[in-house]
Design an enzyme around this catalytic site. Structure first.
Site, PDB file in Angstrom:
ATOM      1  N   ASP A 199      -0.263   4.421  -0.136  1.00 52.55           N
ATOM      2  CA  ASP A 199      -0.778   5.672   0.226  1.00 52.55           C
ATOM      3  C   ASP A 199       0.218   6.696   0.920  1.00 52.55           C
ATOM      4  O   ASP A 199      -0.118   7.917   0.574  1.00 52.55           O
ATOM      5  CB  ASP A 199      -1.848   5.462   1.233  1.00 52.55           C
ATOM      6  N   HIS A 200       0.969   6.270   1.747  1.00 50.68           N
ATOM      7  CA  HIS A 200       1.779   7.136   2.438  1.00 50.68           C
ATOM      8  C   HIS A 200       3.057   8.033   1.863  1.00 50.68           C
ATOM      9  O   HIS A 200       3.840   8.680   2.285  1.00 50.68           O
ATOM     10  CB  HIS A 200       2.271   6.850   3.828  1.00 50.68           C
ATOM     11  N   ASN A 249       0.863  -1.050  -0.240  1.00 54.17           N
ATOM     12  CA  ASN A 249       0.120   0.142  -0.017  1.00 54.17           C
ATOM     13  C   ASN A 249       0.939   1.421   0.034  1.00 54.17           C
ATOM     14  O   ASN A 249       1.894   1.472   0.991  1.00 54.17           O
ATOM     15  CB  ASN A 249      -1.140   0.006   1.268  1.00 54.17           C
ATOM     16  N   HIS A 269      -3.466  -3.996   7.939  1.00 48.23           N
ATOM     17  CA  HIS A 269      -3.797  -2.888   8.538  1.00 48.23           C
ATOM     18  C   HIS A 269      -2.849  -3.211   9.989  1.00 48.23           C
ATOM     19  O   HIS A 269      -2.983  -4.293  10.798  1.00 48.23           O
ATOM     20  CB  HIS A 269      -5.283  -2.831   9.300  1.00 48.23           C
ATOM     21  N   GLY A 270      -1.920  -2.492  10.252  1.00 39.87           N
ATOM     22  CA  GLY A 270      -0.955  -2.482  11.262  1.00 39.87           C
ATOM     23  C   GLY A 270      -0.022  -3.435  11.406  1.00 39.87           C
ATOM     24  O   GLY A 270       0.596  -3.888  12.291  1.00 39.87           O
ATOM     25  N   GLU A 316      -8.750   0.654  -3.031  1.00 40.74           N
ATOM     26  CA  GLU A 316      -9.387   0.730  -1.778  1.00 40.74           C
ATOM     27  C   GLU A 316     -10.403   1.982  -1.733  1.00 40.74           C
ATOM     28  O   GLU A 316      -9.886   2.972  -2.136  1.00 40.74           O
ATOM     29  CB  GLU A 316      -8.601   0.822  -0.487  1.00 40.74           C
ATOM     30  N   THR A 324      -7.026   6.928  10.035  1.00 41.21           N
ATOM     31  CA  THR A 324      -6.854   5.802   9.007  1.00 41.21           C
ATOM     32  C   THR A 324      -8.257   4.821   9.271  1.00 41.21           C
ATOM     33  O   THR A 324      -9.317   5.321   9.878  1.00 41.21           O
ATOM     34  CB  THR A 324      -5.576   4.724   9.585  1.00 41.21           C
ATOM     35  N   THR A 325      -8.374   3.747   8.454  1.00 41.02           N
ATOM     36  CA  THR A 325      -9.363   3.112   8.478  1.00 41.02           C
ATOM     37  C   THR A 325      -9.817   2.447   9.758  1.00 41.02           C
ATOM     38  O   THR A 325      -9.200   1.318  10.038  1.00 41.02           O
ATOM     39  CB  THR A 325      -9.582   1.973   7.152  1.00 41.02           C
ATOM     40  N   GLU A 335     -11.365  -9.222   3.271  1.00 41.59           N
ATOM     41  CA  GLU A 335     -10.201  -8.892   3.965  1.00 41.59           C
ATOM     42  C   GLU A 335     -10.334  -8.547   5.496  1.00 41.59           C
ATOM     43  O   GLU A 335     -11.236  -7.681   5.751  1.00 41.59           O
ATOM     44  CB  GLU A 335      -9.491  -7.491   3.217  1.00 41.59           C
ATOM     45  N   GLY A 337       0.953  -1.166   4.447  1.00 41.71           N
ATOM     46  CA  GLY A 337       1.448  -0.042   3.737  1.00 41.71           C
ATOM     47  C   GLY A 337       2.181   0.826   4.740  1.00 41.71           C
ATOM     48  O   GLY A 337       3.488   0.927   4.710  1.00 41.71           O
ATOM     49  N   HIS A 338       1.740   1.335   5.645  1.00 39.19           N
ATOM     50  CA  HIS A 338       2.251   2.277   6.696  1.00 39.19           C
ATOM     51  C   HIS A 338       3.730   1.957   7.222  1.00 39.19           C
ATOM     52  O   HIS A 338       4.748   2.791   7.206  1.00 39.19           O
ATOM     53  CB  HIS A 338       1.228   2.835   7.962  1.00 39.19           C
ATOM     54  N   ARG A 365       4.115  18.965   0.729  1.00 35.21           N
ATOM     55  CA  ARG A 365       4.952  20.084   0.072  1.00 35.21           C
ATOM     56  C   ARG A 365       4.077  20.301  -1.265  1.00 35.21           C
ATOM     57  O   ARG A 365       4.450  21.350  -1.730  1.00 35.21           O
ATOM     58  CB  ARG A 365       6.160  19.760  -0.204  1.00 35.21           C
ATOM     59  N   ARG A 403      -6.981  13.131   0.688  1.00 34.52           N
ATOM     60  CA  ARG A 403      -5.835  13.420   1.528  1.00 34.52           C
ATOM     61  C   ARG A 403      -4.427  12.845   1.450  1.00 34.52           C
ATOM     62  O   ARG A 403      -3.435  13.382   1.698  1.00 34.52           O
ATOM     63  CB  ARG A 403      -6.048  13.203   3.028  1.00 34.52           C
ATOM     64  N   HIS A 404      -4.403  11.634   0.607  1.00 29.37           N
ATOM     65  CA  HIS A 404      -3.139  11.224   0.002  1.00 29.37           C
ATOM     66  C   HIS A 404      -3.245  10.823  -1.477  1.00 29.37           C
ATOM     67  O   HIS A 404      -2.782  11.692  -2.324  1.00 29.37           O
ATOM     68  CB  HIS A 404      -2.677   9.932   1.034  1.00 29.37           C
ATOM     69  N   HIS A 447      -5.656   3.625  -1.627  1.00 31.62           N
ATOM     70  CA  HIS A 447      -6.943   3.925  -1.241  1.00 31.62           C
ATOM     71  C   HIS A 447      -7.325   5.549  -1.631  1.00 31.62           C
ATOM     72  O   HIS A 447      -6.577   6.331  -1.117  1.00 31.62           O
ATOM     73  CB  HIS A 447      -6.744   4.115   0.362  1.00 31.62           C
ATOM     74  N   ARG A 503      -9.406   8.312  -0.937  1.00 32.50           N
ATOM     75  CA  ARG A 503     -10.189   8.729  -0.176  1.00 32.50           C
ATOM     76  C   ARG A 503     -11.196   9.829  -0.419  1.00 32.50           C
ATOM     77  O   ARG A 503     -10.679  10.608  -1.573  1.00 32.50           O
ATOM     78  CB  ARG A 503      -9.594   9.204   1.134  1.00 32.50           C
TER      79      ARG A 503
HETATM   80  N1  PXP Z   1      -5.931  -3.053   4.285  1.00 33.39           N
HETATM   81  C1  PXP Z   1      -7.037  -2.067   4.107  1.00 33.39           C
HETATM   82  C2  PXP Z   1      -8.572  -2.224   3.412  1.00 33.39           C
HETATM   83  C3  PXP Z   1      -6.519  -0.718   4.484  1.00 33.39           C
HETATM   84  O1  PXP Z   1      -7.490   0.190   4.521  1.00 33.39           O
HETATM   85  C4  PXP Z   1      -5.157  -0.574   4.872  1.00 33.39           C
HETATM   86  C5  PXP Z   1      -5.076   0.982   5.316  1.00 33.39           C
HETATM   87  O2  PXP Z   1      -5.207   1.772   4.218  1.00 33.39           O
HETATM   88  C6  PXP Z   1      -4.408  -1.322   4.849  1.00 33.39           C
HETATM   89  C7  PXP Z   1      -4.701  -2.693   4.297  1.00 33.39           C
HETATM   90  C8  PXP Z   1      -2.915  -1.105   5.273  1.00 33.39           C
HETATM   91  O3  PXP Z   1      -2.544  -0.820   6.708  1.00 33.39           O
HETATM   92  P1  PXP Z   1      -1.251  -0.172   7.024  1.00 33.39           P
HETATM   93  O4  PXP Z   1      -1.125   0.906   6.337  1.00 33.39           O
HETATM   94  O5  PXP Z   1      -1.717  -0.051   8.585  1.00 33.39           O
HETATM   95  O6  PXP Z   1      -0.381  -1.341   6.682  1.00 33.39           O
END
Ligand code: PXP
Length: 244
Positions: free
Chosen positions: A14-15, A12, A191-192, A75, A105-106, A156, A213-214, A23, A54-55, A48, A50
């Site tokens: 996004d970040h 992922n 997630h996480g 997403e 976040t979600t 998921e 992702g993060h 910037r 935002r990203h 994702h 949104r």
């Molecule tokens: N899966 C879904 C559906 C999510 O919404 C996210 C966060 O955008 C992730 C996975 C990834 O989560 P993380 O960024 O915490 O790894």
């Protein structure tokens, strides 16, 4: 009997866009990150879009679809605006997620059980367009059952509570994945997840894909994105083969 198959890694990005947008310019580029992730062994790219952009921005989704040689997992919230974008862009997959503007976040899974009637149209229209639909849910029997009733091919599991060390969460994911297998649903999780907690989830043979992702983008600051992905892959493959 469950046949143990390779566990896919969706990266992922996004970040990367979060940093770019800080910037307002073009650097760092999510597209470049996706291409690097592809070279480092990612199996898919997740992004994702949104409601508040935002990203990831609309243009990012178009570029990722056109220029990256990996399946794109978009997403998005189940809204008419997002549905239109998905049907136009035709990503490989769409993961329907709950979305609240004020959240960082979600923060939880989609309440498929309560929103079944509302979600039906989204699952049907996306599926009819050849897009693989997944529903981002908490590991809960009621939600798994509702996802199967909606005929979504994939669910998921939201692993946020597990990642925060909540008692009983791992067992819930284990139990829900067995239920999902019986209902013929493909299971993903995310997630996480990080180097410290990924192995237990990766070792669940029914789970076919992790979306991370993060942590990977954060770790890329220190080790580089390619090295972070390679390390994550090693941990996932090891857990798959030898257990957590
Ligand atoms: N899966 C879904 C559906 C999510 O919404 C996210 C966060 O955008 C992730 C996975 C990834 O989560 P993380 O960024 O915490 O790894």
């Amino acid at each position: 009997m469950t046949i143990v198959q390779k566990l896919r890694l969706g990266v992922n990005i996004d970040h990367v866009a979060t940093i770019r947008n800080a910037r307002g310019g073009v650097h760092p580029s999510p597209l470049r990150a996706a291409q690097l992730a592809s070279d480092a062994g990612a199996d898919g790219i997740t992004a994702h879009l949104r409601e508040d952009r935002r990203h990831i921005k609309d243009r990012d989704i178009e570029e990722l679809k056109m220029e990256v040689n990996l399946p794109l997992n978009l997403e998005m919230a189940a809204t008419p605006e997002m549905l239109k974008i998905a049907l136009k862009t035709k990503p490989h997959a769409v993961c329907l997620v709950p979305e609240r503007r004020e959240e960082v976040t979600t923060e939880g899974g989609l309440d498929v059980s309560r929103l079944k009637d509302e979600l039906k149209r989204y699952v049907e229209e996306l599926s009819a367009a050849g897009i693989r639909v997944s529903l981002f849910i908490n590991a809960d029997a009621k939600q798994v059952e509702a996802a199967a009733e909606l005929k979504a091919p994939v669910i998921e599991f939201h692993t946020g509570a597990y990642a925060h060390g909540e008692k009983g969460e791992y067992e819930k994911i284990l139990c829900s994945s067995t239920q999902a297998e019986e209902l013929n649903l493909e299971c993903h999780a995310g997630h996480g997840l990080n180097y410290g907690n990924v192995s237990k989830i990766a070792a669940i043979p029914i789970i076919r894909e992790l979306n991370i992702g993060h942590f990977l983008i954060g770790e890329a600051v220190f080790a580089g994105l390619d090295m972070a992905i390679i390390e994550m892959r090693v941990l996932m493959d090891k857990a798959r083969k030898f257990g957590a």
